[in-house]
Design an enzyme around this catalytic site. Structure first.
Site, PDB file in Angstrom:
ATOM      1  CG  HIS A 114      -1.972  -1.047   1.215  1.00 17.49           C
ATOM      2  ND1 HIS A 114      -2.842  -1.241   0.151  1.00 17.49           N
ATOM      3  CD2 HIS A 114      -2.290  -1.999   2.133  1.00 17.49           C
ATOM      4  CE1 HIS A 114      -3.643  -2.262   0.432  1.00 17.49           C
ATOM      5  NE2 HIS A 114      -3.326  -2.749   1.616  1.00 17.49           N
ATOM      6  CG  ASP A 150      -3.028  -8.391   0.718  1.00 14.05           C
ATOM      7  OD1 ASP A 150      -2.312  -8.685   1.688  1.00 14.05           O
ATOM      8  OD2 ASP A 150      -4.038  -7.664   0.818  1.00 14.05           O
ATOM      9  CG  HIS A 152      -6.696  -5.323   1.801  1.00 15.26           C
ATOM     10  ND1 HIS A 152      -6.153  -6.180   2.732  1.00 15.26           N
ATOM     11  CD2 HIS A 152      -7.909  -4.952   2.269  1.00 15.26           C
ATOM     12  CE1 HIS A 152      -7.008  -6.313   3.744  1.00 15.26           C
ATOM     13  NE2 HIS A 152      -8.081  -5.588   3.493  1.00 15.26           N
ATOM     14  CG  ASP A 230      -5.242  -9.984   3.364  1.00 12.36           C
ATOM     15  OD1 ASP A 230      -5.005 -10.483   2.241  1.00 12.36           O
ATOM     16  OD2 ASP A 230      -4.880  -8.839   3.690  1.00 12.36           O
TER      17      ASP A 230
HETATM   18 ZN   LIG Z   1      -4.288  -7.154   2.743  1.00 12.62          ZN
END
Ligand SMILES: [Zn+2]
Length: 287
Positions: A114, A150, A152, A230
């Site tokens: 991120h 991931d 996200h 995740d």
């Molecule tokens: Zn994540």
């Protein structure tokens, strides 16, 4: 399997924060205690500023020394820059190991995908994988792919690699979800595969198959994997539906590309994280 890790990465924490030291210490205990997967352990070496500054601004690197939280998710910690640099160093060592033909995994925190050129966010301070990709390109790689599973969206990696010749970014993630990006492809080289919250496991799996096909068609000479766990059905941070056997399968599919490959831990917040990492690594190892 080479695992690059340093127990000292468990040395920062914030009460109640999901990105907690036990993610690493529990995984270490599990992986040290098993005997199905032979492991060669290695500690991260180091990284110079110039290598980091391919991906980040000098202002951002300096900001990591300033004792002020970055946002509500991403606190300032004493010496966070030292922890972040060690995680980057492990990524660079993983790149070297992949080039030497080794199966390799970086088991470090903080995660990185991120972090943008100018900003720490989403538990990430420096973008480990983007820094490693830019290092690979600076040292001869012609076609580098990032595969980010991931749950996200890897917004930071996308922003840093956007429209760069010779590299491509493939991200499979829940949408809508944090950080709110990744609904569609961006630029010439960033390919996003959004998955709706709570979709049946078969659909999540089908989306991964589609992304793997596009990854293969890109014909990479090096594959860097943002390995987040995740999207697991019991992860507390999102609504994914994958099981341990899906991560095992993913490892096997990436191995089958028959291309130098290295993987870095990103997210994964359930108590089953050690088993999920183990399943993935067995897949990468061809078991
Ligand atoms: Zn994540």
């Amino acid at each position: 399997m080479k695992i690059i890790t340093d127990q000292r990465c468990a040395g920062y924490s914030c009460e109640g924060h999901p990105e907690r030291p036990a993610r690493i210490t529990d995984a270490l205990e599990f992986l040290r205690g098993q005997n199905e997967l032979p492991v060669v352990w290695a500690a991260p070496t180091g990284v110079d500023d110039a290598t980091i500054l391919r991906a980040h601004s000098a202002r951002h690197l300096a900001r990591l020394n300033e004792p002020e939280d970055f946002d509500a998710d991403t606190p300032f910690h004493e010496n966070i820059i030292t922890f972040a640099r060690a995680s980057v160093a492990a990524a660079l060592d993983a790149l070297q190991a992949a080039r030497a033909g080794e199966n390799v995994f970086s088991l470090m925190r903080p995660p990185g995908h991120h972090a943008t050129r100018d900003r720490a966010m989403g538990f990430c301070y420096l973008n480990n994988i983007a820094i490693a990709v830019l290092e690979a390109q600076a040292t001869g790689a012609k076609r580098v792919a990032v595969f980010d599973f991931d749950v996200h969206h890897g917004n930071g990696t996308e922003a840093i690699l956007l429209d760069r010749p010779g590299c491509a970014f493939f991200s499979i993630h829940q949408f809508p979800c944090f950080p709110g990006t990744g609904a569609a492809n961006v630029g010439t080289n960033c390919f996003n595969y959004p998955v709706a919250p709570g979709v049946p496991r078969e659909s999540y799996h089908a989306t991964l198959v589609r992304a793997l096909g596009d990854l293969k068609n890109f014909r990479p000479d090096l594959v860097a994997v943002s390995a987040g766990f995740d999207a697991y059905a019991r992860d507390p941070l999102a609504d994914g539906t994958l099981l341990a056997e899906d991560f095992h399968w993913l490892g096997g599919e990436l191995r089958a590309l028959n291309t130098p490959l290295f993987s870095l831990l990103e997210g994964g917040y359930s108590r089953d994280l050690p088993e999920l990492i183990f399943a993935y690594l067995k897949g990468v190892d061809g078991q």
